[in-house]
Design a protein around this motif. Structure first.
Motif, PDB file in Angstrom:
ATOM      1  N   ASN A  88      53.591  94.590  44.188  1.00 18.55           N
ATOM      2  CA  ASN A  88      54.393  95.760  44.540  1.00 18.55           C
ATOM      3  C   ASN A  88      55.785  95.248  44.893  1.00 18.55           C
ATOM      4  O   ASN A  88      55.926  94.374  45.747  1.00 18.55           O
ATOM      5  CB  ASN A  88      53.773  96.470  45.749  1.00 18.55           C
ATOM      6  CG  ASN A  88      54.652  97.587  46.280  1.00 18.55           C
ATOM      7  OD1 ASN A  88      55.400  98.212  45.518  1.00 18.55           O
ATOM      8  ND2 ASN A  88      54.579  97.832  47.572  1.00 18.55           N
ATOM      9  N   SER A 151      51.781 100.978  34.410  1.00 20.48           N
ATOM     10  CA  SER A 151      52.509  99.727  34.666  1.00 20.48           C
ATOM     11  C   SER A 151      51.672  98.823  35.561  1.00 20.48           C
ATOM     12  O   SER A 151      50.781  99.276  36.277  1.00 20.48           O
ATOM     13  CB  SER A 151      53.852 100.014  35.342  1.00 20.48           C
ATOM     14  OG  SER A 151      53.665 100.382  36.701  1.00 20.48           O
ATOM     15  N   GLU A 152      51.968  97.537  35.506  1.00 24.93           N
ATOM     16  CA  GLU A 152      51.294  96.582  36.385  1.00 24.93           C
ATOM     17  C   GLU A 152      52.069  96.448  37.692  1.00 24.93           C
ATOM     18  O   GLU A 152      51.495  96.494  38.774  1.00 24.93           O
ATOM     19  CB  GLU A 152      51.164  95.239  35.682  1.00 24.93           C
ATOM     20  CG  GLU A 152      50.295  95.354  34.429  1.00 24.93           C
ATOM     21  CD  GLU A 152      49.623  94.062  34.059  1.00 24.93           C
ATOM     22  OE1 GLU A 152      50.349  93.086  33.799  1.00 24.93           O
ATOM     23  OE2 GLU A 152      48.371  94.033  34.048  1.00 24.93           O
ATOM     24  N   GLN A 154      54.440  97.619  40.698  1.00 21.13           N
ATOM     25  CA  GLN A 154      54.764  98.873  41.364  1.00 21.13           C
ATOM     26  C   GLN A 154      56.154  98.729  41.952  1.00 21.13           C
ATOM     27  O   GLN A 154      56.583  97.637  42.317  1.00 21.13           O
ATOM     28  CB  GLN A 154      53.785  99.137  42.521  1.00 21.13           C
ATOM     29  CG  GLN A 154      52.386  99.458  42.060  1.00 21.13           C
ATOM     30  CD  GLN A 154      51.451  99.724  43.235  1.00 21.13           C
ATOM     31  OE1 GLN A 154      51.685  99.251  44.354  1.00 21.13           O
ATOM     32  NE2 GLN A 154      50.399 100.470  42.997  1.00 21.13           N
ATOM     33  N   ASN A 159      53.341 103.156  40.595  1.00 15.55           N
ATOM     34  CA  ASN A 159      53.298 102.637  39.227  1.00 15.55           C
ATOM     35  C   ASN A 159      54.165 103.499  38.322  1.00 15.55           C
ATOM     36  O   ASN A 159      54.282 104.707  38.540  1.00 15.55           O
ATOM     37  CB  ASN A 159      51.863 102.679  38.684  1.00 15.55           C
ATOM     38  CG  ASN A 159      50.971 101.667  39.352  1.00 15.55           C
ATOM     39  OD1 ASN A 159      50.466 101.890  40.445  1.00 15.55           O
ATOM     40  ND2 ASN A 159      50.776 100.537  38.703  1.00 15.55           N
ATOM     41  N   HIS A 268      45.853  97.749  32.949  1.00 16.84           N
ATOM     42  CA  HIS A 268      46.712  97.119  33.951  1.00 16.84           C
ATOM     43  C   HIS A 268      45.879  96.427  35.023  1.00 16.84           C
ATOM     44  O   HIS A 268      44.793  96.886  35.381  1.00 16.84           O
ATOM     45  CB  HIS A 268      47.646  98.145  34.601  1.00 16.84           C
ATOM     46  CG  HIS A 268      47.077  98.826  35.816  1.00 16.84           C
ATOM     47  ND1 HIS A 268      45.973  99.655  35.776  1.00 16.84           N
ATOM     48  CD2 HIS A 268      47.469  98.790  37.118  1.00 16.84           C
ATOM     49  CE1 HIS A 268      45.715 100.105  36.999  1.00 16.84           C
ATOM     50  NE2 HIS A 268      46.592  99.594  37.829  1.00 16.84           N
TER      51      HIS A 268
END
Ligand SMILES: [Zn+2]
Length: 283
Positions: A88, A151-152, A154, A159, A268
């Motif tokens: 993240n 998405s991977e 964050q 995401n 993901h």
């Protein structure tokens, strides 16, 4: 697959190494030299068949991300690593420094590339050394690019719809990935042709692109990126990957996103602990 049956384990490991997850070493070294998704290697035949040569790691169930570290001894880093990706990107933790230079992509027209559905993603394998990125004065040659949905990474806990990974390697064999988040918006003309020919079934064979792709158009205008020391986001989750996630997303139409999502509803890896790593960005 039953990975714990004594005696079979080694044989299976070898078999898988040759099929689903091990093609790393083949034609194109890639970021995941041993892992398909981040890898440039022609990937394994996976999903076409559902028995023993199916990919031995996946994004759900018994072979899902929380089990990757147990699937094979070479995947242990997925569980024990301290510098794993994705993460993240928490803006309150970013260290800003005027000494950090923006990434300098040198991407042009891909005329000789191939595309493959390796069972984990859609990947475009790039040949030659014409396309590269300069990161802090070092040249990293583009090996391949591929997609994740959602998405991977964050951004502040959220995401994006998708994420594009440009995977590079320098002449010492060190990997660098440029990550570009994708949000719904305008249709992207560059993707249109590629998207028209998305290989629907997993295969071991990459096919030539139907038409050349101008890679430079796949990047946003603003190249500010958040840099951190991470890993491949697919087994074997190898660390010391130079990660650069661009702050500005690009857009695909919802229809284009849906086309990919139909093939890969979820490919993901969840975010990993940042630990004592630093997130840095130029000013
Ligand atoms: Zn990736």
């Amino acid at each position: 697959m039953t990975r714990k049956i004594p005696g079979l384990t080694a044989a299976l490991a070898v078999m898988f190494a040759l099929t689903a997850c091990g093609q790393n070493t083949a034609s194109t070294p890639d970021s995941n030299a041993s892992a398909p998704a981040e890898t440039a290697a022609p990937a394994p035949a996976a999903a076409e068949t559902s028995h023993s040569d199916a990919p031995h790691w996946s994004y759900e169930g018994e072979a899902g991300p929380e089990h990757w570290g147990e699937l094979e001894s070479e995947f242990a880093t997925c569980e024990t690593g301290k510098s794993q990706s994705p993460i993240n990107i928490d803006h309150t933790k970013i260290v800003r420094s005027g000494e950090i230079k923006p990434i300098e992509p040198h991407y042009g027209k891909l005329t000789d590339a191939t595309v493959i559905n390796n069972g984990h993603t859609i990947q475009v394998n790039v040949t030659g050394e014409d396309n590269y990125v300069m990161l802090d004065g070092q040249k990293y040659t583009l090996l391949q690019f591929h997609f994740h949905h959602p998405s991977e990474h964050q951004i502040d806990g959220k995401n994006a719809e998708m994420e594009l990974h440009f995977v590079h390697q320098n002449d010492k064999g060190e990997k660098a990935v440029v990550g570009v988040l994708i949000n719904p918006g305008k249709a992207n003309a560059v993707f249109a042709d590629l998207w028209k020919h998305l290989p629907e079934k997993a295969s071991e064979e990459a096919v030539p692109l139907a038409s050349p792709i101008d890679l430079s158009v796949l990047l946003p205008q603003d190249l500010h990126s958040v840099h951190y020391d991470g890993s491949l986001t697919t087994p074997p989750c190898t660390e010391h990957v130079n990660w650069n996630v661009l702050e500005q997303p690009i857009e695909l139409s919802q229809e284009q996103i849906d086309l990919f999502a139909k093939l890969f509803p979820d490919n993901h890896r969840p975010v990993q602990e940042l630990g004592d790593r630093t997130l840095s960005e130029g000013e």
